[in-house]
Scaffold this motif. Structure first.
Motif, PDB file in Angstrom:
ATOM      1  N   LEU A  60      -0.111 -72.347 -41.829  1.00  0.00           N
ATOM      2  CA  LEU A  60       0.113 -73.635 -41.190  1.00  0.00           C
ATOM      3  C   LEU A  60      -1.244 -74.210 -40.783  1.00  0.00           C
ATOM      4  O   LEU A  60      -2.137 -73.457 -40.405  1.00  0.00           O
ATOM      5  N   PRO A  61      -1.382 -75.544 -40.829  1.00  0.00           N
ATOM      6  CA  PRO A  61      -2.701 -76.133 -40.559  1.00  0.00           C
ATOM      7  C   PRO A  61      -3.187 -75.962 -39.121  1.00  0.00           C
ATOM      8  O   PRO A  61      -4.326 -76.287 -38.822  1.00  0.00           O
ATOM      9  N   ILE A  62      -2.332 -75.449 -38.235  1.00  0.00           N
ATOM     10  CA  ILE A  62      -2.779 -75.202 -36.858  1.00  0.00           C
ATOM     11  C   ILE A  62      -3.616 -73.926 -36.779  1.00  0.00           C
ATOM     12  O   ILE A  62      -4.254 -73.664 -35.781  1.00  0.00           O
TER      13      ILE A  62
ATOM     14  N   LEU B 275      -2.611 -70.028 -30.313  1.00  0.00           N
ATOM     15  CA  LEU B 275      -1.760 -70.925 -29.542  1.00  0.00           C
ATOM     16  C   LEU B 275      -1.828 -70.580 -28.056  1.00  0.00           C
ATOM     17  O   LEU B 275      -1.758 -69.424 -27.669  1.00  0.00           O
TER      18      LEU B 275
ATOM     19  N   TRP C 105       4.489 -77.253 -49.024  1.00  0.00           N
ATOM     20  CA  TRP C 105       3.136 -77.805 -49.049  1.00  0.00           C
ATOM     21  C   TRP C 105       2.511 -77.626 -50.427  1.00  0.00           C
ATOM     22  O   TRP C 105       1.947 -78.549 -51.002  1.00  0.00           O
TER      23      TRP C 105
ATOM     24  N   ASN D  10      -5.575 -85.295 -42.733  1.00  0.00           N
ATOM     25  CA  ASN D  10      -5.274 -85.300 -44.153  1.00  0.00           C
ATOM     26  C   ASN D  10      -4.033 -84.465 -44.493  1.00  0.00           C
ATOM     27  O   ASN D  10      -4.032 -83.716 -45.476  1.00  0.00           O
ATOM     28  N   LEU D  11      -3.027 -84.590 -43.676  1.00  0.00           N
ATOM     29  CA  LEU D  11      -1.803 -83.815 -43.883  1.00  0.00           C
ATOM     30  C   LEU D  11      -0.622 -84.757 -44.054  1.00  0.00           C
ATOM     31  O   LEU D  11      -0.597 -85.813 -43.429  1.00  0.00           O
ATOM     32  N   PRO D  12       0.352 -84.379 -44.874  1.00  0.00           N
ATOM     33  CA  PRO D  12       1.578 -85.178 -44.892  1.00  0.00           C
ATOM     34  C   PRO D  12       2.259 -85.088 -43.527  1.00  0.00           C
ATOM     35  O   PRO D  12       2.166 -84.051 -42.859  1.00  0.00           O
TER      36      PRO D  12
ATOM     37  N   TRP E 224       5.299 -84.735 -42.593  1.00  0.00           N
ATOM     38  CA  TRP E 224       6.307 -83.675 -42.406  1.00  0.00           C
ATOM     39  C   TRP E 224       5.639 -82.351 -42.051  1.00  0.00           C
ATOM     40  O   TRP E 224       6.153 -81.588 -41.250  1.00  0.00           O
ATOM     41  N   LEU E 225       4.460 -82.088 -42.633  1.00  0.00           N
ATOM     42  CA  LEU E 225       3.784 -80.817 -42.360  1.00  0.00           C
ATOM     43  C   LEU E 225       3.227 -80.813 -40.941  1.00  0.00           C
ATOM     44  O   LEU E 225       3.270 -79.795 -40.238  1.00  0.00           O
TER      45      LEU E 225
ATOM     46  N   GLU F 178       6.223 -80.079 -38.746  1.00  0.00           N
ATOM     47  CA  GLU F 178       6.568 -78.654 -38.765  1.00  0.00           C
ATOM     48  C   GLU F 178       5.623 -77.870 -37.852  1.00  0.00           C
ATOM     49  O   GLU F 178       6.028 -76.999 -37.099  1.00  0.00           O
ATOM     50  N   SER F 179       4.341 -78.201 -37.950  1.00  0.00           N
ATOM     51  CA  SER F 179       3.339 -77.499 -37.148  1.00  0.00           C
ATOM     52  C   SER F 179       3.574 -77.757 -35.662  1.00  0.00           C
ATOM     53  O   SER F 179       3.510 -76.846 -34.838  1.00  0.00           O
TER      54      SER F 179
ATOM     55  N   VAL G 106       4.102 -75.161 -32.539  1.00  0.00           N
ATOM     56  CA  VAL G 106       3.234 -75.140 -31.353  1.00  0.00           C
ATOM     57  C   VAL G 106       4.052 -75.456 -30.098  1.00  0.00           C
ATOM     58  O   VAL G 106       3.865 -74.835 -29.052  1.00  0.00           O
TER      59      VAL G 106
ATOM     60  N   GLU H 259      -1.474 -80.178 -27.944  1.00  0.00           N
ATOM     61  CA  GLU H 259      -2.134 -79.010 -28.511  1.00  0.00           C
ATOM     62  C   GLU H 259      -2.082 -79.034 -30.038  1.00  0.00           C
ATOM     63  O   GLU H 259      -3.078 -78.744 -30.707  1.00  0.00           O
TER      64      GLU H 259
ATOM     65  N   LEU I 119      -5.279 -78.972 -32.570  1.00  0.00           N
ATOM     66  CA  LEU I 119      -5.454 -77.867 -33.522  1.00  0.00           C
ATOM     67  C   LEU I 119      -5.647 -78.327 -34.961  1.00  0.00           C
ATOM     68  O   LEU I 119      -6.345 -77.679 -35.728  1.00  0.00           O
ATOM     69  N   VAL I 120      -5.004 -79.423 -35.349  1.00  0.00           N
ATOM     70  CA  VAL I 120      -5.099 -79.802 -36.764  1.00  0.00           C
ATOM     71  C   VAL I 120      -6.279 -80.732 -37.077  1.00  0.00           C
ATOM     72  O   VAL I 120      -6.676 -80.837 -38.234  1.00  0.00           O
TER      73      VAL I 120
END
Ligand SMILES: [Zn+2]
Ligand SMILES: [Zn+2]
Lengths: 345, 529
Positions: free
Chosen positions: A137-139, A259, A308, B66-68, B70-71, B74-75, B79, B84, B88-89
């Motif tokens: 995940l991008p986090i 997190l 993704w 640079n993320l869609p 929906w992603l 989800e993230s 979290v 936060e 993070l992204v």
């Protein structure tokens, strides 16, 4: 017939009649690395990297295991198997499988940053890549490990100045050695829990240098411990084992510490973000570099990761496995007992 | 901003009260007066008015990263906290900033009437010069909801350390309706203003749950016993023909409850009553949920007023004739309270009835019947107790009824948010209806982290099906659920809705077939619904 099938026993290579990291008992098992969700008990024959061999023997006891060198080609029924470093823990490997011009790679667990003891991961060209995505995940993006070790060193030095014992928790296989290899051992004495001490001894026999540590046996006094660093698996800190310390600061080293909520859980005073798995960027770079058109995702947020990859034009699929990623690795002190595996305590 | 972000991190890194107070006091001693005032406001849950919607923030964050979308969503779900998740992204910052907390707050506030384009430009530029921790704080300033584990009490103690003022005086002065715009640090803490005094409530006295044998409390005759009502704790203030209604969250809610308007003229010199605001009809309390219709909406509708009329169940008298009454013994305060309630003769003001008893044993029997009175148990208050502030042990106790319980089978599991993002912690439970399992409740608390880890292993190995983040699991694990109440519901398949369901324990000794049935649940509904 695909080169690798997903059977109830695990990943299966029919042309060679062998399994990779199977979770049910089989005749011949190729093992990516020594973690309990990948190297399970009960197979007739194990094949793994040379560095993994003593680790697996330590964990599983008297088993029939054959070691191969990284890059050495192993041929079974005309199927060529090669182990390459995965950078995850000492001895960890990705396994390249080639048959009649088709190439698949099973990543096992991997990380893309070189920790100095687990070999250097580099992506292998293949048609199909079976990748872990524990932190898909991008986090989850890691800062360079030196920054994390600077923080750990600072935390330890500050505690030391206040006469506080620093207790750092991480899995006895993998995280413990990575911590030892990265930490500034000149700050003070380092003690280890029995499970870590035993694993260190095994890993040293594989020729991996680690800084000197002292086994934290019953004779060590509270006074000696003040200001020192103690490396221990997580399960231990809940037991009576903790009662011997005076003032302590308790820290966790894990990718999940990314997190805020996870850092606050369980009452540890500090959480250091240090993972032995690839981060978001690492996973994406590795997948791109393999050139694979088909990608199977295991471990972690597989559904999201698949979606993704699909959106990037790949043919991505989710595989149900019994691999559990960093969660089970952290849990292994407790879980090894419930699995009736020889305990690594 | 760096100072404030550092403070935030320091508070986050410790669970020790002394360390928190120390970090706060150090910060208050160093910070500018503007930053001090805003920090106090933020820690008192007063945040700047929102000038950017979260929808816009999400869209911009996804674009910057640079993320869609929906992603990103989800993230965010994993979290559990938008500020936060955004921090993070986002890509690495390109520069640094020396702007202070108040400067950033003013920038955020200046966006109120700007176009979306200007807002976007400002926000993304800010992101590009703030580091991870600063971004998190910056986003929190926009979205609100600072949860740092700093109670009003800790902040008060730190301010006392930093200023040398008395803790109780600070607590008094911080109560009420101040905003950083209408006051300054100096005025708020060091100046006494008459108009503030008019609306200012007293800090509430809160009780702990009784954790000892009641007989150890001494003779039952030393105690005043009242029912524990399930509403909103509130304070009604009548001073100089003005009426103020405060909720325990220290919010002024006067306009939500016109029922009390007529009290304004009743006591010219000042009366303050502590009580419970309850929805009430024909001599009985209505379900607690109805209160939401009175406070949750922006505008109070006529319908809400008719379907959920409220009363104040008066517990205590804190001020009489303009005098602070809190140091009088409870017995004296109660006597006066009775006189006050009788004198005004207002339908919306009721006296909390006392429960008479001979001994603790009889009282305990009576307590078990609380559900029939729509109550949660008893309040025990020592008759000679003064009215303290905050949560204190000794003189006041909540003596609650035991929860209702039922054994249920886990059917579905979902990953937790925030601090439990990597564990399956949210479960759906079912009871037997013949050979079928009927889902009837969700619960996500009550187990240890160790148990959650063990169950997470089970879930991963026994997943039957996946529906997005939800997994259907093999119906094998049995849990004892506790809940406070049960009601008929047409929205649920099972026909019942539970109040505060949580897991009491994992029944490892029970097989799925030994769990309770829908017939059992319906039986409880008939008894307690
Ligand atoms: Zn592993
Ligand atoms: Zn794994």
């Amino acid at each position: 017939m695909p080169l690798i099938e997903f059977k109830k026993e695990g990943l299966y290579v029919p042309a060679a009649d062998v399994y990779i990291d199977p979770w049910r008992r089989v005749r011949k098992a190729l093992i990516t690395h020594g973690h309990s969700d990948h190297a399970r008990w009960g197979h007739q024959q194990y094949i793994c990297s040379h560095h993994s061999k003593p680790i697996i023997k330590h964990r599983l006891g008297d088993i029939n295991v054959h070691g191969v060198a990284y890059g050495e080609e192993l041929s079974v029924n005309g199927v060529k198997f090669t182990f390459f470093p995965a950078g995850h823990i000492v001895g960890s490997a990705q396994i390249r499988v080639e048959h009649q011009g088709e190439v698949w790679v099973v990543s096992g667990d991997y990380k893309t940053e070189d920790d100095g003891i687990s070999g250097t991961f580099s992506p292998i060209k293949c048609h199909t890549f079976i990748t872990e995505c524990t932190f898909g995940l991008p986090i989850y993006t890691w800062v360079p490990q030196q920054q994390v070790f600077d923080k750990i060193n600072h935390w330890w030095s500050t505690n030391q100045a206040n006469g506080v014992t620093s207790i750092l928790m991480g899995y006895s296989l993998g995280k413990a050695q990575r911590l030892l290899a990265g930490i500034d051992a000149s700050i003070g004495p380092i003690y280890t829990h029995g499970a870590v001490e035993q694993m260190n001894a095994v890993i040293k026999t594989a020729g991996i240098p680690l800084p000197p540590t002292k086994y934290l046996n019953k004779e060590v006094t509270e006074k000696e411990l003040a200001g020192s660093l103690v490396i221990t698996p997580q399960g231990a800190t809940r037991s009576t084992w903790m009662k011997r310390f005076g003032q302590v600061s308790l820290a966790n080293a894990s990718g999940w510490m990314q997190l805020r909520g996870a850092r606050r859980r369980g009452g540890a005073d500090r959480g250091f973000v240090l993972s032995d798995h690839a981060d978001w960027q690492g996973l994406n770079d590795a997948i791109t570099a393999t050139g694979a058109e088909t990608v199977y995702a295991t471990h972690g947020y597989t559904n999201v990761f698949k979606q993704w990859l699909d959106s990037r034009g790949l043919d991505a699929r989710v595989v149900q496995t019994k691999f559990e990623g960093e969660l089970s690795e952290e849990n292994s002190v407790e879980s090894s007992q419930s699995d009736k595996l020889p305990s690594d305590e | 901003m760096k100072h404030f972000a550092d403070l935030f991190e320091a508070l986050d890194q410790t669970t020790k009260t002394t360390a928190k107070v120390g970090a706060l006091a150090g910060y208050f001693a160093r910070a500018t007066t503007e930053d001090r005032l805003w920090t106090m406001a933020l820690l008192s849950h007063k945040r700047p008015r929102r000038t950017v919607t979260t929808t816009l923030l999400r869209t911009w964050a996804a674009e910057e990263a640079n993320l869609p979308l929906w992603l990103f969503e989800e993230s965010y779900h994993i979290v559990g906290d938008l500020a936060e998740a955004i921090a993070l992204v986002l890509p690495k910052p390109e520069g640094q900033s020396t702007k202070s907390l108040s400067e950033w707050i003013n920038i955020i506030r200046s966006l109120k009437d700007e176009t979306d384009e200007v807002k976007r430009e400002t926000i993304t530029k800010a992101w590009s010069v703030l580091n991870h921790q600063e971004r998190f704080v910056f986003n929190k300033l926009i979205t609100g909801g600072f949860r740092i584990g700093v109670s009003q009490k800790l902040m008060t103690r730190a301010l006392a350390q930093a200023t040398g003022l008395d803790e109780n005086i600070i607590a008094q002065r911080l109560m009420g309706n101040w905003t950083p715009d209408e006051t300054t640090f100096e005025r708020l803490l060091f100046e006494e203003k008459p108009e503030d005094k008019l609306s200012r409530p007293y800090p509430f006295y809160l009780a702990y749950a009784l954790d000892l044998d009641p007989t150890s409390l001494g003779p039952v005759a030393d105690w005043q016993v009242e029912r524990k009502w399930d509403g909103i704790r509130g304070q009604v203030i009548i001073r100089e023909s003005h009426l103020f209604v405060w909720s325990r969250g220290e919010e002024l809610v006067t306009d939500r409850f016109p029922e009390f308007e007529m009290l304004a003229e009743s006591f010219p010199k000042g009366v303050v009553i502590d009580g419970e605001i309850l929805p009430w009809k024909e001599g009985n309390p209505l379900p607690f949920q109805l209160l939401q219709t009175r406070i949750g909406r922006k505008k109070l509708s006529k319908k809400a007023l008719e379907t959920a009329p409220v009363i104040l169940m008066a517990y205590d008298l804190l001020e009489y004739d303009g005098d602070d009454y809190r140091s009088h013994p409870l017995e004296t305060r109660r006597e006066k309270l009775v006189a006050v309630v009788n004198e005004v003769n207002c339908d919306a003001l009721k006296l909390s009835p006392l429960v008479k008893t001979e001994d603790w044993l009889a009282l305990n029997e009576e307590r078990k019947k609380s559900r029939a009175h729509h109550c949660e148990g008893f309040m025990l208050k020592r008759k000679d107790s003064i009215y303290k502030q905050g949560r204190k042990k000794g003189d006041w106790w909540k003596w609650k009824i035991d929860p209702l319980t039922i054994d249920a089978v886990m059917l579905y599991a979902q990953q937790g948010h925030g601090r439990r993002a990597n564990l399956f912690t949210d479960y759906t439970f079912a009871v037997w209806d013949g050979d079928n399992l009927v889902p009837f409740a969700k619960a996500y608390s009550g187990l240890t982290d160790g148990e959650f880890k063990e169950i997470t292993r089970f879930v991963r190995q026994h997943t039957l099906d996946r529906y997005g983040p939800v997994r259907a699991v093999k119906p094998q694990l049995v849990f004892e659920l506790a809940f406070e109440g049960i009601q008929r519901s047409t929205r649920h398949k099972s026909g019942v809705a539970l109040r505060f369901p949580r897991m009491l324990r994992w029944r490892k000794d029970k097989k799925a077939s030994e769990a309770n049935s829908l017939v059992d649940l319906k039986g409880m509904l008939d008894l307690y619904g």
